[in-house]
Design a protein around this motif. Structure first.
Motif, mmCIF file in Angstrom:
data_model
loop_
_atom_site.group_PDB
_atom_site.id
_atom_site.type_symbol
_atom_site.label_atom_id
_atom_site.label_comp_id
_atom_site.label_asym_id
_atom_site.label_seq_id
_atom_site.Cartn_x
_atom_site.Cartn_y
_atom_site.Cartn_z
ATOM 1 N N HIS A 1 121.537 -27.051 61.688
ATOM 2 C CA HIS A 1 120.974 -25.702 61.710
ATOM 3 C C HIS A 1 122.047 -24.679 62.057
ATOM 4 O O HIS A 1 123.083 -25.018 62.621
ATOM 5 C CB HIS A 1 119.813 -25.619 62.711
ATOM 6 C CG HIS A 1 120.190 -26.029 64.106
ATOM 7 N ND1 HIS A 1 120.356 -27.354 64.481
ATOM 8 C CD2 HIS A 1 120.440 -25.299 65.222
ATOM 9 C CE1 HIS A 1 120.689 -27.415 65.746
ATOM 10 N NE2 HIS A 1 120.757 -26.178 66.232
ATOM 11 N N LEU B 1 115.325 -25.345 54.277
ATOM 12 C CA LEU B 1 114.468 -24.260 54.745
ATOM 13 C C LEU B 1 115.282 -23.126 55.362
ATOM 14 O O LEU B 1 116.304 -23.363 56.015
ATOM 15 C CB LEU B 1 113.485 -24.776 55.808
ATOM 16 C CG LEU B 1 112.490 -25.831 55.351
ATOM 17 C CD1 LEU B 1 111.692 -26.349 56.536
ATOM 18 C CD2 LEU B 1 111.561 -25.268 54.286
ATOM 19 N N GLN B 2 114.807 -21.911 55.151
ATOM 20 C CA GLN B 2 115.351 -20.727 55.806
ATOM 21 C C GLN B 2 114.176 -19.944 56.365
ATOM 22 O O GLN B 2 113.166 -19.753 55.686
ATOM 23 C CB GLN B 2 116.133 -19.859 54.828
ATOM 24 C CG GLN B 2 117.412 -20.496 54.356
ATOM 25 C CD GLN B 2 118.206 -19.547 53.479
ATOM 26 O OE1 GLN B 2 117.640 -18.744 52.742
ATOM 27 N NE2 GLN B 2 119.520 -19.652 53.562
ATOM 28 N N PHE B 3 114.312 -19.502 57.614
ATOM 29 C CA PHE B 3 113.251 -18.761 58.288
ATOM 30 C C PHE B 3 113.752 -17.387 58.674
ATOM 31 O O PHE B 3 114.886 -17.247 59.152
ATOM 32 C CB PHE B 3 112.810 -19.483 59.572
ATOM 33 C CG PHE B 3 112.245 -20.846 59.330
ATOM 34 C CD1 PHE B 3 110.912 -21.009 58.982
ATOM 35 C CD2 PHE B 3 113.045 -21.973 59.464
ATOM 36 C CE1 PHE B 3 110.390 -22.267 58.778
ATOM 37 C CE2 PHE B 3 112.534 -23.245 59.254
ATOM 38 C CZ PHE B 3 111.199 -23.393 58.906
ATOM 39 N N LEU C 1 116.553 -29.644 55.671
ATOM 40 C CA LEU C 1 115.224 -29.600 55.053
ATOM 41 C C LEU C 1 115.151 -28.608 53.899
ATOM 42 O O LEU C 1 114.102 -28.459 53.274
ATOM 43 C CB LEU C 1 114.173 -29.211 56.105
ATOM 44 C CG LEU C 1 114.021 -30.154 57.290
ATOM 45 C CD1 LEU C 1 113.010 -29.602 58.282
ATOM 46 C CD2 LEU C 1 113.624 -31.550 56.827
ATOM 47 N N ASP D 1 118.691 -21.029 59.416
ATOM 48 C CA ASP D 1 118.847 -21.883 58.234
ATOM 49 C C ASP D 1 118.862 -23.343 58.686
ATOM 50 O O ASP D 1 119.637 -23.716 59.580
ATOM 51 C CB ASP D 1 120.157 -21.524 57.532
ATOM 52 C CG ASP D 1 120.271 -22.106 56.138
ATOM 53 O OD1 ASP D 1 119.446 -22.956 55.755
ATOM 54 O OD2 ASP D 1 121.212 -21.708 55.431
#
Length: 133
Positions: free
Chosen positions: A82, A63-65, A61, A57
């Motif tokens: 992060h 964003l989560q990957f 930004l 996470d």
């Protein structure tokens, strides 16, 4: 001193551009930034193991990957907050990063942001042959 000589001898065989590597095993990583790095350096995370549905996470930004085994990511850990979720199974992360103090100690100048023009100039010192970038 002997300690400095031992370190210099070891650095002759260090196989990475990164000055450090940390091994993180089966741990949740709370949200953080890496304050000892530089903003213009990328850290690289490599994850391996036998697990599913892990998430990297980066809320800075939004964003989560999906962070399953075999994932490799690179980003500025100093700039981007992060964290990594907990998972069942066995997870190991190799975190590659650099420290300014080690560069200073061995006398290596610090890098700067990579720019297309820098690469082009290095590849084509006589100047561009085709259309400009």
């Amino acid at each position: 001193s002997q300690h400095n000589q031992d370190m210099q001898d070891a650095l002759q065989h260090w196989p990475s551009v990164f000055t450090n590597v940390s091994v993180i095993s089966n741990r949740t990583t709370p949200f953080h930034r890496d304050p000892h790095s530089r903003s213009d350096w990328y850290d690289m995370l490599v994850t391996v193991g036998d697990y599913e549905d892990c998430v990297l996470d980066i809320p800075t930004l939004g964003l989560q990957f999906l962070y399953n085994p075999g994932t490799v990511v690179a980003f500025s850990g100093r700039l981007l907050r992060h964290g990594v979720s907990s998972v069942g199974g066995n997870r190991c992360c190799f975190a590659y990063y650099m420290r300014d103090n080690i560069h200073n100690w061995i006398g290596i100048p610090c890098g700067d942001w990579m720019r297309v023009q820098n690469v082009w100039t290095w590849l084509m010192p006589a100047g561009p042959v085709g259309p400009s970038i």
